[in-house]
Enzyme design. Sequence first.
Site, short mmCIF file in Angstrom:
data_model
loop_
_atom_site.label_atom_id
_atom_site.label_comp_id
_atom_site.label_asym_id
_atom_site.label_seq_id
_atom_site.Cartn_x
_atom_site.Cartn_y
_atom_site.Cartn_z
N ASP A 171 -0.34 5.31 0.80
CA ASP A 171 -0.47 6.19 1.76
C ASP A 171 -0.69 5.43 3.12
O ASP A 171 -1.29 4.52 3.28
CB ASP A 171 -1.96 6.86 1.32
CG ASP A 171 -1.89 7.72 0.14
OD1 ASP A 171 -0.95 8.57 0.04
OD2 ASP A 171 -2.59 7.63 -0.61
N ASP A 220 0.80 -1.10 -0.13
CA ASP A 220 0.05 0.02 0.01
C ASP A 220 0.73 1.42 -0.04
O ASP A 220 1.97 1.17 0.39
CB ASP A 220 -0.85 -0.12 1.31
CG ASP A 220 -1.57 1.05 1.47
OD1 ASP A 220 -2.52 1.32 0.65
OD2 ASP A 220 -1.51 1.73 2.51
N ASP A 235 -1.81 -0.32 6.00
CA ASP A 235 -2.12 0.36 7.21
C ASP A 235 -3.53 0.57 7.56
O ASP A 235 -3.87 0.99 8.64
CB ASP A 235 -1.56 1.85 6.99
CG ASP A 235 -2.43 2.70 6.14
OD1 ASP A 235 -2.75 2.24 4.91
OD2 ASP A 235 -2.90 3.69 6.52
O1 LIG Z 1 -5.54 7.64 -1.18
C1 LIG Z 1 -6.27 7.07 -0.53
O2 LIG Z 1 -7.42 7.11 -0.59
C2 LIG Z 1 -5.35 5.94 0.22
O3 LIG Z 1 -4.57 5.32 -0.75
P1 LIG Z 1 -3.70 3.90 -0.24
O4 LIG Z 1 -4.69 3.04 -0.43
O5 LIG Z 1 -2.43 4.14 -0.78
O6 LIG Z 1 -3.67 4.04 1.43
MG LIG Z 2 -2.97 3.21 3.17
#
Ligand SMILES: O=C(O)COP(=O)(O)O
Ligand SMILES: [Mg+2]
Length: 232
Positions: free
Chosen positions: A16, A14, A177
């Site tokens: 963010d 992942d 996360d």
């Molecule tokens: O941008 C988002 O909503 C979350 O992104 P992610 O899946 O990388 O945690």
């Molecule tokens: Mg994330």
Amino acid sequence: MRAGAAAIRAAIIDLDGTMLDTVPDFEAALNGMRAEFGLAPITQEIIKPLVGKGSEKLVRDALLLDWDAARVDAVFDQALAGYQHHYLAVNGERSTVYPEVVEGLRAMRDAGLRLVCVTNKPIAFAEPLLEQKGLAPYFERVFGGDSFAKKKPDPMPLLGACAALDLPPSCVVAIGDSSNDAEAARAASCFVLTVPYGYNHGRPIQEINSDGIVSSLLEAAALISAHNDTAK
Ligand SMILES: O=C(O)COP(=O)(O)O
Ligand SMILES: [Mg+2]
């Protein structure tokens, strides 16, 4: 992780809240968008639990703080376009790489794992961001929130990544996360490891059903290698 299970051949990671703390960029872009509607800035503490389900939900939630659903619906397309404009202008400027991310990616790669990034962030944001932070070379493929018809927690992006790798989900681990990553991984029948330092909608990571909580991607690499030693 499950004793006797297959060796892990690839990790789906992942973005963010797992590799990068992007909340300061979200803050700049959301507040740029809100200012266009005469709305006051919101803080990183307010924004953090809203991150995770992609741009559309984030923009909607950032307006629902002040307006009712009908009013948000009426301006939504304009708001999303404004947000995207502001985000692309600041993308990566204020984001930071979490500790032991580079070391973890290197350790996984050195252990022979194939690496793919699956994020709910739009692909037009994710690719230049990974490039800018020097993380792009570790990944065989990158998939964004708009790369498939559905986003995490739907299993579709993880199943799509496994198909692109030509690997069965049972020998792939997802690392993330939030509940989005864990639910998608469970539904896709991938292993899943979680990190405790990200966003998870403001909820403790311990509430999430996973194959383990790791303090960093480096610890994830060690756990995967230990698993593979017993699986071989
Ligand atoms: O941008 C988002 O909503 C979350 O992104 P992610 O899946 O990388 O945690
Ligand atoms: Mg994330």
